[in-house]
Design an enzyme around this catalytic site. Structure first.
Site, PDB file in Angstrom:
ATOM      1  N   ARG A  87       0.842  -1.201   0.000  1.00  0.00           N
ATOM      2  CA  ARG A  87       0.000   0.000   0.000  1.00  0.00           C
ATOM      3  C   ARG A  87       0.878   1.252   0.000  1.00  0.00           C
ATOM      4  NH1 ARG A  87      -4.968   0.817  -1.584  1.00  0.00           N
ATOM      5  NH2 ARG A  87      -5.131  -1.384  -0.998  1.00  0.00           N
ATOM      6  N   ASN A 268      -8.749  -1.328   8.651  1.00  0.00           N
ATOM      7  CA  ASN A 268      -7.764  -1.788   7.694  1.00  0.00           C
ATOM      8  C   ASN A 268      -8.324  -2.906   6.812  1.00  0.00           C
ATOM      9  OD1 ASN A 268      -4.717  -2.791   6.922  1.00  0.00           O
ATOM     10  ND2 ASN A 268      -4.734  -0.711   7.745  1.00  0.00           N
ATOM     11  N   HIS A 318      -5.143  -4.269   4.514  1.00  0.00           N
ATOM     12  CA  HIS A 318      -5.125  -3.157   3.576  1.00  0.00           C
ATOM     13  C   HIS A 318      -3.705  -2.661   3.332  1.00  0.00           C
ATOM     14  CE1 HIS A 318      -6.154   1.003   2.111  1.00  0.00           C
ATOM     15  NE2 HIS A 318      -7.023   0.280   1.430  1.00  0.00           N
ATOM     16  N   CYS A 319      -2.924  -2.596   4.382  1.00  0.00           N
ATOM     17  CA  CYS A 319      -1.543  -2.129   4.259  1.00  0.00           C
ATOM     18  C   CYS A 319      -0.710  -2.996   3.319  1.00  0.00           C
ATOM     19  CB  CYS A 319      -0.851  -2.128   5.620  1.00  0.00           C
ATOM     20  SG  CYS A 319      -1.626  -1.112   6.887  1.00  0.00           S
ATOM     21  N   SER A 320      -1.032  -4.282   3.251  1.00  0.00           N
ATOM     22  CA  SER A 320      -0.219  -5.223   2.461  1.00  0.00           C
ATOM     23  C   SER A 320      -0.622  -5.257   0.996  1.00  0.00           C
ATOM     24  CB  SER A 320      -0.331  -6.628   3.050  1.00  0.00           C
ATOM     25  OG  SER A 320      -1.614  -7.176   2.816  1.00  0.00           O
TER      26      SER A 320
END
Length: 326
Positions: A87, A268, A318-320
């Site tokens: 992300r 997330n 979400h970050c990944s």
């Protein structure tokens, strides 16, 4: 008019997801973090009914592990990825169809906190491999620090975007101008602080997410010991004063790892073509958060998956991930 970053609920052609690969960086939680990210990838792929998933691992051992854990149809790629947080290290796509361009922003390890080989180049490498033209943007921006509604409105935090460890020469108006130029954002809602102990300096994808045009979901503290109660209340006030519709979801509550409160958040989540995949933590509020999101996304499955091991690395689903819109 600048090409615009599309909202996450628009259809995706594919998604890039980072796979935990480095035993030194991850330590003992590595194997469980790998299982959790693979489960996320499988849920987004949804047996081919969701979207094409490219799971990006590093090295023969991690690549083999990913193949063992993932369903048929999930594409496993062995590349020099740094940490898994695509992300932030991946390019952001703007425009649609034949007009799509990958914006490649500067990345400095979340304010010079972390440096992993591959972080600087993986975004360009993935975008070029997918056939997108790449434009380098001359300032630092992480994808997790902004969320958009697709109609020119974005939300961010002062905590992150005005932190002097990213772009010390840029003030609020300069950042707004650059977001307009590079992502087609013409209205920006500034929230205040991010979550406690978030090493990203308060990425907004842990605090507030768009679920429709001008419609945000923001957590609400239900317990007296919630370390982010004031942050959530302030975000609600700012968003409503700006004119946004706000739906409250319960917060995870106080969640500790190694005796420290960590930024566990239902916000997330990843909005895929067929499912919304939500990190859960064994909190008594997991079911209520999933039920609330089910009401907001009636045409998608709501899937809650454990993400506590992934969180030891500093982020969640979400970050990944970084989606590629049609």
């Amino acid at each position: 008019m600048s090409l615009r970053m599309l909202p996450e609920w628009d259809p995706h052609e594919r998604v890039w997801i980072g796979f935990p690969s480095d035993p030194v960086a991850w330590g003992e939680p590595l194997a469980e973090a790998q299982r959790q990210i693979a489960a996320f990838a499988n849920a987004v792929h949804d047996g081919g009914r969701g979207e094409t998933v490219h799971l990006i691992a590093k090295g023969a051992e991690a690549t083999a592990r990913a193949r063992d854990l993932c369903d048929d149809g999930v594409i496993i790629e062995d590349r020099l990825i740094g940490d898994i947080w695509l992300r932030d290290t991946g390019c952001i796509l703007v425009g649609g169809g034949s007009d799509r361009i990958a914006r490649n922003f500067g990345f400095n390890g979340w304010g010079n906190r972390f440096s992993y080989e591959g972080d600087q180049m993986i975004g360009r490498e993935l975008a070029e491999a997918a056939g997108f033209p790449v434009t380098d943007c001359d300032w630092v921006l992480e994808g997790g620090s902004v969320d958009v509604d697709g109609e020119g409105l974005a939300v961010t935090t002062v905590d992150c975007l005005l932190n002097p460890n990213r772009n010390p020469a840029l003030d609020r108006s300069a950042i707004e101008a650059l977001l307009a130029r590079d992502l087609g954002i013409d209205r920006l809602l500034w929230l205040g602080d991010g979550l406690a102990n978030d090493h990203t300096d308060g990425h907004v994808d842990n605090l507030a997410r768009f679920v429709a045009a001008n419609h945000l979901v923001i957590p609400e503290a239900r317990d007296a010991d919630d370390p982010n109660a004031a942050v959530y209340a302030d975000a609600h006030r700012r968003a409503e004063a700006f004119g946004c519709k706000v739906t409250a979801l319960p917060s995870v509550g106080r969640f500790e790892q190694d005796g420290e409160a960590v930024p566990a958040s239902y916000m997330n989540f990843y909005i895929g073509n067929s499912a919304v995949v939500v990190p859960v933590y064994g909190s008594r509020y997991d079911d209520a958060a999933l039920s609330a999101l089910d009401t907001l996304f009636p045409r998608r499955k709501i899937i809650g998956l454990r993400a506590d091991a992934v969180l030891t690395g500093g982020g969640s689903f979400h970050c990944s991930s970084q989606q590629i819109p049609f």
